[in-house]
Design a protein around this motif. Structure first.
Motif, mmCIF file in Angstrom:
data_model
loop_
_atom_site.group_PDB
_atom_site.id
_atom_site.type_symbol
_atom_site.label_atom_id
_atom_site.label_comp_id
_atom_site.label_asym_id
_atom_site.label_seq_id
_atom_site.Cartn_x
_atom_site.Cartn_y
_atom_site.Cartn_z
ATOM 1 N N GLU A 230 0.549 -1.167 0.048
ATOM 2 C CA GLU A 230 0.291 0.543 0.183
ATOM 3 C C GLU A 230 0.660 1.176 0.031
ATOM 4 O OE1 GLU A 230 -2.522 -0.356 3.060
ATOM 5 O OE2 GLU A 230 -3.596 -2.108 2.832
ATOM 6 N N ILE A 231 1.725 1.545 0.774
ATOM 7 C CA ILE A 231 2.628 2.761 0.953
ATOM 8 C C ILE A 231 3.356 2.314 -0.331
ATOM 9 C CG2 ILE A 231 4.662 3.220 1.651
ATOM 10 C CD1 ILE A 231 3.828 1.989 4.935
ATOM 11 N N ALA A 232 4.171 1.097 -0.936
ATOM 12 C CA ALA A 232 4.869 1.927 -2.663
ATOM 13 C C ALA A 232 4.111 2.070 -3.770
ATOM 14 C CB ALA A 232 4.723 0.371 -2.739
ATOM 15 N N GLU A 233 1.973 2.130 -3.180
ATOM 16 C CA GLU A 233 1.515 2.835 -4.856
ATOM 17 C C GLU A 233 1.566 4.342 -4.212
ATOM 18 O OE1 GLU A 233 -1.681 -0.255 -3.990
ATOM 19 O OE2 GLU A 233 -0.258 -1.959 -5.191
ATOM 20 N N PHE A 234 1.329 4.349 -3.327
ATOM 21 C CA PHE A 234 1.413 6.094 -2.453
ATOM 22 C C PHE A 234 1.687 7.151 -3.163
ATOM 23 C CE2 PHE A 234 1.200 8.861 0.594
ATOM 24 C CZ PHE A 234 -0.146 9.198 0.998
ATOM 25 N N SER A 235 3.093 6.258 -2.818
ATOM 26 C CA SER A 235 4.570 6.913 -2.631
ATOM 27 C C SER A 235 5.322 7.356 -3.797
ATOM 28 C CB SER A 235 5.243 7.715 -1.800
ATOM 29 O OG SER A 235 6.187 8.055 -1.662
ATOM 30 N N PRO A 236 5.720 8.295 -4.474
ATOM 31 C CA PRO A 236 6.582 8.373 -5.586
ATOM 32 C C PRO A 236 8.130 8.023 -5.117
ATOM 33 C CG PRO A 236 6.484 10.301 -5.680
ATOM 34 C CD PRO A 236 5.181 9.914 -4.330
ATOM 35 N N PHE A 237 8.506 8.546 -4.607
ATOM 36 C CA PHE A 237 9.694 7.893 -3.427
ATOM 37 C C PHE A 237 9.736 7.021 -2.452
ATOM 38 C CE2 PHE A 237 11.161 10.089 -7.404
ATOM 39 C CZ PHE A 237 12.138 8.507 -7.621
ATOM 40 N N ILE A 238 10.296 6.388 -2.002
ATOM 41 C CA ILE A 238 10.073 6.307 -0.214
ATOM 42 C C ILE A 238 11.599 5.664 0.489
ATOM 43 C CG2 ILE A 238 9.606 4.129 0.770
ATOM 44 C CD1 ILE A 238 7.469 3.628 -1.795
ATOM 45 N N LEU A 239 11.408 6.645 1.820
ATOM 46 C CA LEU A 239 12.601 5.838 2.827
ATOM 47 C C LEU A 239 12.820 5.454 3.646
ATOM 48 C CD1 LEU A 239 15.742 6.964 3.459
ATOM 49 C CD2 LEU A 239 14.644 8.955 5.200
ATOM 50 N N SER A 240 13.197 4.026 3.364
ATOM 51 C CA SER A 240 12.546 3.245 4.119
ATOM 52 C C SER A 240 14.021 3.051 5.085
ATOM 53 C CB SER A 240 12.515 0.853 3.572
ATOM 54 O OG SER A 240 12.090 0.898 4.535
ATOM 55 N N ASP A 241 13.507 2.815 6.626
ATOM 56 C CA ASP A 241 14.711 1.945 7.407
ATOM 57 C C ASP A 241 14.337 1.310 7.440
ATOM 58 O OD1 ASP A 241 16.162 1.831 9.436
ATOM 59 O OD2 ASP A 241 15.498 3.997 10.771
ATOM 60 N N GLU A 242 15.601 0.172 7.177
ATOM 61 C CA GLU A 242 15.669 -1.652 7.581
ATOM 62 C C GLU A 242 16.198 -2.323 8.221
ATOM 63 O OE1 GLU A 242 14.231 -3.497 3.482
ATOM 64 O OE2 GLU A 242 12.682 -2.205 3.139
ATOM 65 N N ILE A 243 16.525 -1.449 9.124
ATOM 66 C CA ILE A 243 18.018 -1.468 10.337
ATOM 67 C C ILE A 243 17.562 -3.406 10.714
ATOM 68 C CG2 ILE A 243 17.428 -0.301 11.648
ATOM 69 C CD1 ILE A 243 21.191 -0.977 10.970
ATOM 70 N N TYR A 244 16.155 -2.879 10.856
ATOM 71 C CA TYR A 244 15.890 -4.963 11.545
ATOM 72 C C TYR A 244 15.697 -6.253 11.231
ATOM 73 C CZ TYR A 244 16.390 -1.553 16.071
ATOM 74 O OH TYR A 244 16.872 -0.799 17.590
ATOM 75 N N HIS A 245 15.642 -5.419 9.336
ATOM 76 C CA HIS A 245 15.546 -6.195 8.895
ATOM 77 C C HIS A 245 15.909 -7.600 9.247
ATOM 78 C CE1 HIS A 245 15.593 -8.305 5.146
ATOM 79 N NE2 HIS A 245 14.137 -7.381 4.291
ATOM 80 N N GLY A 246 15.281 -8.018 9.021
ATOM 81 C CA GLY A 246 16.169 -9.973 9.451
ATOM 82 C C GLY A 246 16.101 -9.894 10.940
ATOM 83 N N LEU A 247 15.466 -9.690 11.252
ATOM 84 C CA LEU A 247 15.200 -9.954 13.016
ATOM 85 C C LEU A 247 13.974 -10.395 12.952
ATOM 86 C CD1 LEU A 247 17.432 -7.546 14.875
ATOM 87 C CD2 LEU A 247 17.636 -9.695 14.042
ATOM 88 N N VAL A 248 13.070 -11.138 12.099
ATOM 89 C CA VAL A 248 11.780 -11.226 12.411
ATOM 90 C C VAL A 248 11.559 -12.797 13.130
ATOM 91 C CG1 VAL A 248 9.252 -11.994 11.183
ATOM 92 C CG2 VAL A 248 11.379 -10.221 10.532
ATOM 93 N N TYR A 249 10.077 -13.284 13.948
ATOM 94 C CA TYR A 249 10.105 -14.241 14.906
ATOM 95 C C TYR A 249 9.382 -14.661 14.003
ATOM 96 C CZ TYR A 249 14.261 -11.814 17.266
ATOM 97 O OH TYR A 249 15.142 -11.387 17.787
ATOM 98 N N ALA A 250 8.832 -14.481 13.691
ATOM 99 C CA ALA A 250 7.365 -15.942 12.661
ATOM 100 C C ALA A 250 7.791 -14.649 11.292
ATOM 101 C CB ALA A 250 5.928 -14.985 13.665
ATOM 102 N N GLY A 251 6.995 -15.496 10.742
ATOM 103 C CA GLY A 251 7.183 -15.060 8.856
ATOM 104 C C GLY A 251 8.248 -14.421 8.599
ATOM 105 N N GLU A 252 8.151 -14.121 7.585
ATOM 106 C CA GLU A 252 9.233 -13.406 6.977
ATOM 107 C C GLU A 252 9.638 -12.067 6.727
ATOM 108 O OE1 GLU A 252 9.556 -15.197 2.593
ATOM 109 O OE2 GLU A 252 8.181 -16.557 3.146
ATOM 110 N N ALA A 253 10.545 -11.668 6.916
ATOM 111 C CA ALA A 253 10.770 -10.571 6.806
ATOM 112 C C ALA A 253 11.162 -9.821 5.491
ATOM 113 C CB ALA A 253 12.555 -10.486 7.237
ATOM 114 N N HIS A 254 10.578 -8.515 5.584
ATOM 115 C CA HIS A 254 9.496 -8.306 3.812
ATOM 116 C C HIS A 254 10.851 -7.231 3.958
ATOM 117 C CE1 HIS A 254 7.405 -11.144 3.148
ATOM 118 N NE2 HIS A 254 6.557 -10.967 4.084
ATOM 119 N N SER A 255 10.973 -5.960 2.545
ATOM 120 C CA SER A 255 11.769 -5.465 2.304
ATOM 121 C C SER A 255 10.755 -4.291 1.050
ATOM 122 C CB SER A 255 12.666 -5.738 1.759
ATOM 123 O OG SER A 255 13.927 -4.126 1.164
#
Length: 114
Positions: A8-33
């Motif tokens: 939804e966010i990707a469809e809303f904005s022409p450019f997105i700044l995503s802080d993904e410093i905690y990417h990979g630290l997911v304990y249920a399901g998959e980490a997404h970018s």
């Protein structure tokens, strides 16, 4: 963040700044970018959290191709090079730490994940 919300966010904005410093630290399901949903994103990430390199302050950015050269020009005037110790630690983390990361996550994961 759930994949549906990122879409939804990707469809809303022409450019997105995503802080993904905690990417990979997911304990249920998959980490997404956000990069799964758009090429118009600036993703900020680093090695401190996932590779237990707290305080080493070594990060990176993934950006749309048209912004790479202008960002390089800014960067080369602000920084000479990252510190030697964090650079070596980053390589060890990338090459050798995946098993350790998985072992740290096991006690927090539901039994049916592994």
């Amino acid at each position: 963040m759930p994949a549906e919300r990122m879409k939804e966010i990707a469809e809303f904005s022409p450019f997105i700044l995503s802080d993904e410093i905690y990417h990979g630290l997911v304990y249920a399901g998959e980490a997404h970018s956000i990069l799964e949903f758009t090429d118009h994103a600036f993703v900020i990430n680093g090695f401190s959290k996932l590779y237990a390199m707290t305080g080493w302050r070594l990060g990176y950015i993934i950006a749309p191709k048209e912004f790479i050269r202008p960002m390089q020009k800014i960067q080369q005037n602000l920084f000479i090079l990252p510190a030697l110790l964090p650079s070596g630690g980053r390589l060890v983390g990338l090459k050798e730490a995946e098993r350790d990361i998985q072992n740290e996550r096991k006690p927090m994961m539901p039994d049916d994940v592994f």
